[in-house]
Scaffold this motif. Structure first.
Motif, PDB file in Angstrom:
ATOM      1  N   LYS A  23       0.846  -1.190   0.000  1.00 20.20           N
ATOM      2  CA  LYS A  23       0.000   0.000   0.000  1.00 20.20           C
ATOM      3  C   LYS A  23       0.881   1.240   0.000  1.00 20.20           C
ATOM      4  O   LYS A  23       1.641   1.462   0.937  1.00 20.20           O
ATOM      5  N   LEU A  24       0.756   2.029  -1.069  1.00 16.76           N
ATOM      6  CA  LEU A  24       1.529   3.256  -1.209  1.00 16.76           C
ATOM      7  C   LEU A  24       0.599   4.460  -1.219  1.00 16.76           C
ATOM      8  O   LEU A  24      -0.516   4.382  -1.737  1.00 16.76           O
ATOM      9  N   THR A  25       1.095   5.549  -0.671  1.00 14.40           N
ATOM     10  CA  THR A  25       0.382   6.821  -0.700  1.00 14.40           C
ATOM     11  C   THR A  25       1.116   7.739  -1.663  1.00 14.40           C
ATOM     12  O   THR A  25       2.327   7.942  -1.523  1.00 14.40           O
ATOM     13  N   THR A  27       2.565  10.960  -3.052  1.00 17.54           N
ATOM     14  CA  THR A  27       2.992  12.219  -2.437  1.00 17.54           C
ATOM     15  C   THR A  27       3.642  13.089  -3.495  1.00 17.54           C
ATOM     16  O   THR A  27       4.579  12.656  -4.164  1.00 17.54           O
ATOM     17  N   ALA A  39       2.450   3.439   3.189  1.00 16.91           N
ATOM     18  CA  ALA A  39       1.470   4.097   4.057  1.00 16.91           C
ATOM     19  C   ALA A  39       1.965   4.258   5.488  1.00 16.91           C
ATOM     20  O   ALA A  39       1.578   5.207   6.173  1.00 16.91           O
ATOM     21  N   THR A  40       2.835   3.366   5.945  1.00 11.23           N
ATOM     22  CA  THR A  40       3.315   3.446   7.333  1.00 11.23           C
ATOM     23  C   THR A  40       4.523   4.364   7.500  1.00 11.23           C
ATOM     24  O   THR A  40       4.944   4.614   8.623  1.00 11.23           O
TER      25      THR A  40
END
Length: 184
Positions: A23-25, A27, A39-40
């Motif tokens: 899981k990537l966000t 940016t 994500a962490t």
């Protein structure tokens, strides 16, 4: 009962194929530059970057996992090279990486395309050993994925670093992060 090694490899590959996706966000770091960050991970503040990466040219951004043992950083440097020089730069950067560490085991090295843009890519395990005989410290081993791209007169350097003994855990994340870079 012994399981033949080929069967074991297929079993291992089958189990890892069903691993949950990373899981990537997304940016945005600058105009035309966005990256996928786990994500962490959290961004390091300027004083944290200065402490962990002391340099006259600090990275554009650094993201760390909660323990602070794994980092993803983005640096920008001026360059006179152009993207058509990637073949030569691959050799130059490989040589530079080899000079930085006591030992380097390259896992991958190539010029690859991500989201329509070419990158120079290295994946390796580095070892730094204490060269002084008076203080024999344990070697420091790290798993690293590094990707370079030239945009205009800027060299972008994307680096993912984790302890080598955690390579199996972090390698899929490093590869996902490198595949999520969008540089326009």
């Amino acid at each position: 009962m012994k399981i033949p090694s080929v069967l074991f490899m297929f079993l291992l590959l089958g189990l890892t194929a069903f691993a949950p996706p990373v899981k990537l966000t997304t940016t945005k770091l600058a105009t035309g530059l966005s990256v996928g960050v786990p994500a962490t991970f959290a961004p390091l503040p300027d004083d944290g970057i200065a402490t962990k990466y002391p340099s006259p040219r600090k990275p554009l951004a650094v993201f760390s996992n909660p323990s602070g043992r794994v980092d993803f950083s983005v640096a920008v440097r001026p360059t006179t090279f152009e993207s058509m020089d990637y073949g030569v730069l691959l050799k130059i950067y490989k040589s530079s990486i080899q000079r930085l560490y006591s030992k380097v085991e390259f896992l991958k090295e190539d010029i690859r395309t991500v989201k329509g843009r070419d990158f120079i890519y290295f994946e390796f395990v580095s070892t730094v050993t204490d060269g002084q005989r008076t203080n024999q410290l344990a070697p420091i081993k790290r798993y690293q994925a590094v990707q370079y791209a030239i945009q205009g007169q800027q060299l972008y350097v994307f680096t993912f670093v984790a302890p080598a003994n955690e390579q199996a855990q972090w390698q899929p994340t490093a590869q996902a992060v490198m595949n999520a870079i969008a540089l326009k």
